[in-house]
Design a protein around this motif. Structure first.
Motif, PDB file in Angstrom:
ATOM      1  N   ILE A 118       0.835  -1.194   0.000  1.00 24.89           N
ATOM      2  CA  ILE A 118       0.000   0.000   0.000  1.00 24.89           C
ATOM      3  C   ILE A 118       0.873   1.247   0.000  1.00 24.89           C
ATOM      4  CG2 ILE A 118      -1.755   1.273   1.295  1.00 24.89           C
ATOM      5  CD1 ILE A 118      -2.340  -1.511   2.686  1.00 24.89           C
ATOM      6  N   ALA A 119       0.466   2.252  -0.754  1.00 28.48           N
ATOM      7  CA  ALA A 119       1.096   3.570  -0.683  1.00 28.48           C
ATOM      8  C   ALA A 119       0.024   4.592  -0.352  1.00 28.48           C
ATOM      9  CB  ALA A 119       1.784   3.931  -1.989  1.00 28.48           C
ATOM     10  N   LEU A 120       0.337   5.500   0.588  1.00 31.00           N
ATOM     11  CA  LEU A 120      -0.591   6.521   1.035  1.00 31.00           C
ATOM     12  C   LEU A 120       0.097   7.875   0.996  1.00 31.00           C
ATOM     13  CD1 LEU A 120      -1.916   4.465   4.043  1.00 31.00           C
ATOM     14  CD2 LEU A 120      -3.153   4.882   1.916  1.00 31.00           C
ATOM     15  N   SER A 121      -0.610   8.876   0.499  1.00 34.96           N
ATOM     16  CA  SER A 121       0.001  10.185   0.282  1.00 34.96           C
ATOM     17  C   SER A 121       0.141  11.004   1.545  1.00 34.96           C
ATOM     18  CB  SER A 121      -0.842  10.980  -0.729  1.00 34.96           C
ATOM     19  OG  SER A 121      -2.137  11.249  -0.198  1.00 34.96           O
ATOM     20  N   ASP A 122      -0.669  10.703   2.566  1.00 33.44           N
ATOM     21  CA  ASP A 122      -0.744  11.531   3.756  1.00 33.44           C
ATOM     22  C   ASP A 122      -0.377  10.740   5.016  1.00 33.44           C
ATOM     23  OD1 ASP A 122      -2.052  12.933   1.680  1.00 33.44           O
ATOM     24  OD2 ASP A 122      -3.240  14.057   3.134  1.00 33.44           O
TER      25      ASP A 122
END
Length: 390
Positions: A118-122
């Protein structure tokens, strides 16, 4: 940290393995939990670039679900309908904007996202951590974590879940180098940021391009920028709904992505929402059962296995019912990382509700492709920019 020793490389026989900076500087990542592997970090670093750019150009929290260095889903934080909450298995949760983005990215193709990175921007908040904690996943990368959210994630997989923090200010050198079979290759990295001007050259008779389609073109274009080529994706409502990656033929990309978009739409059919699952059937088993239920060629022998998940054997949709429901899918954006050499991809796209098309242009048969879009009443943009990724 100057380097990180890995258990092995791409495969268990490829050892030793490590990750480090060629210039001897500190790594821009910190491992806060678990032990990420070689493929995990390939996914993490590609996925981070995707969500970082989505957040930069759209201004909303973004998420990506990666498997084998391509996204199975990517999205921004557009609020979910009650139906989408149900098919994404989050109707029992309170969702923050970041959690909403991941619910979309994960939910669009749950079978492909099984065991994702998973990649999350925040900054990861508690609602997002709670959502991640109940899904089968290998790890997550984000710029920061709330203390309580980090504690939730560090308990996942008995403490083995890979939790990676990346320095959001990190910018790599302009030149990138890779080795293949002992041969080094060097190039300028693809630092070209997607802009609104990329969508200015509308080449079809139909010229309307609402802001919702512009947003979805941004999502399509940035997703393709970090997807293994050849690649095509379908986008609507702020999320990808089908990604076709790594195919040698572009129409096969369009078919693969289109079939995933169709399954996403069919999962919202009332007959799927009403499937009689037995109590206690886990989400991955439900995903597999729904996918099989929606396949038109399931044999009677295969249906016998349904007694393990359903209280009664459900009746599948007829071809006519499927087509009628799929015809309700509209306003979809189709993106392609390189030009369409034939009109066949447009013909396929029309079956999945495509209304807007984004591609570089430059084929000898551009006029044929434009004519196909005109026949279907589509708006097509030539960006003039190819986005291969390998």
């Amino acid at each position: 940290m100057k380097d990180l020793t890995l258990r092995y490389g791409t495969n268990p026989n490829q050892s030793p393995a490590r990750v480090y900076m060629q210039d001897g500087s500190d790594l821009p990542i910190t491992v806060l939990g678990g032990s990420p592997g070689y493929i995990n970090l390939l996914d993490a670093l590609n996925a981070w670039q995707l969500v970082r750019e989505l957040k930069q150009v759209i201004g909303q929290p973004a998420a990506a679900s990666f498997k084998h260095v391509s996204p199975s889903g990517a999205a921004v934080a557009v609020p979910l309908t009650d139906i989408l909450k149900k098919i994404y298995f989050v109707d029992d949760m309170e969702l923050s904007p970041l959690a909403t983005a991941y619910a979309r990215a994960r939910g669009v193709d749950r079978m492909s996202s099984f065991g994702d990175f998973i990649a999350l921007s925040d900054t990861v908040d508690v609602p997002t951590a709670k959502l991640i904690s109940r899904e089968v996943s290998d790890g997550v990368i984000a710029p920061a974590y709330e203390p309580e959210a980090l504690e939730i994630l560090k308990k996942k997989k008995q403490g083995k879940y890979a939790v990676v923090q990346i320095d959001p200010a990190y910018e790599p050198q302009l030149t990138e180098t890779r080795q293949v079979f002992g041969v080094s290759m060097e190039q300028r990295r693809n630092d070209r940021i997607v802009t609104r001007e990329d969508f200015a050259n509308i080449v079809t008779k139909k010229k309307d391009l609402p802001e919702s389609a512009v947003r979805d073109m941004f999502i399509a274009w940035i997703t393709l920028k970090f997807t293994q080529s050849n690649s095509v994706c379908y986008v609507t409502d702020g999320q990808t709904i089908g990604v076709g990656a790594g195919q040698q033929s572009r129409v096969h990309c369009a078919r693969l992505a289109g079939s995933k978009a169709d399954l996403w739409r069919l999962r919202q059919h009332p007959s799927v929402l009403a499937l009689p699952f037995k109590e206690g059937v886990k989400r991955p088993d439900r995903d597999n059962a729904i996918d099989q239920f929606l396949q038109p060629d399931v044999t009677d022998e295969e249906k016998k296995n349904w007694v393990n998940v359903f209280t009664e054997i459900p009746k599948q949709l007829t071809a006519e019912e499927r087509r009628a429901w799929l015809d309700g899918l509209t306003d979809v954006t189709l993106g392609s990382d390189a030009f369409f050499p034939f009109r066949d991809s447009i013909d396929r796209a029309a079956k999945s509700g495509v209304k807007y098309v984004l591609q570089p242009g430059g084929s000898n048969r551009d006029e044929d492709v434009i004519a196909a879009c005109d026949e279907y009443g589509m708006t097509m943009v030539f960006s003039g920019l190819r986005f291969f990724h390998h």
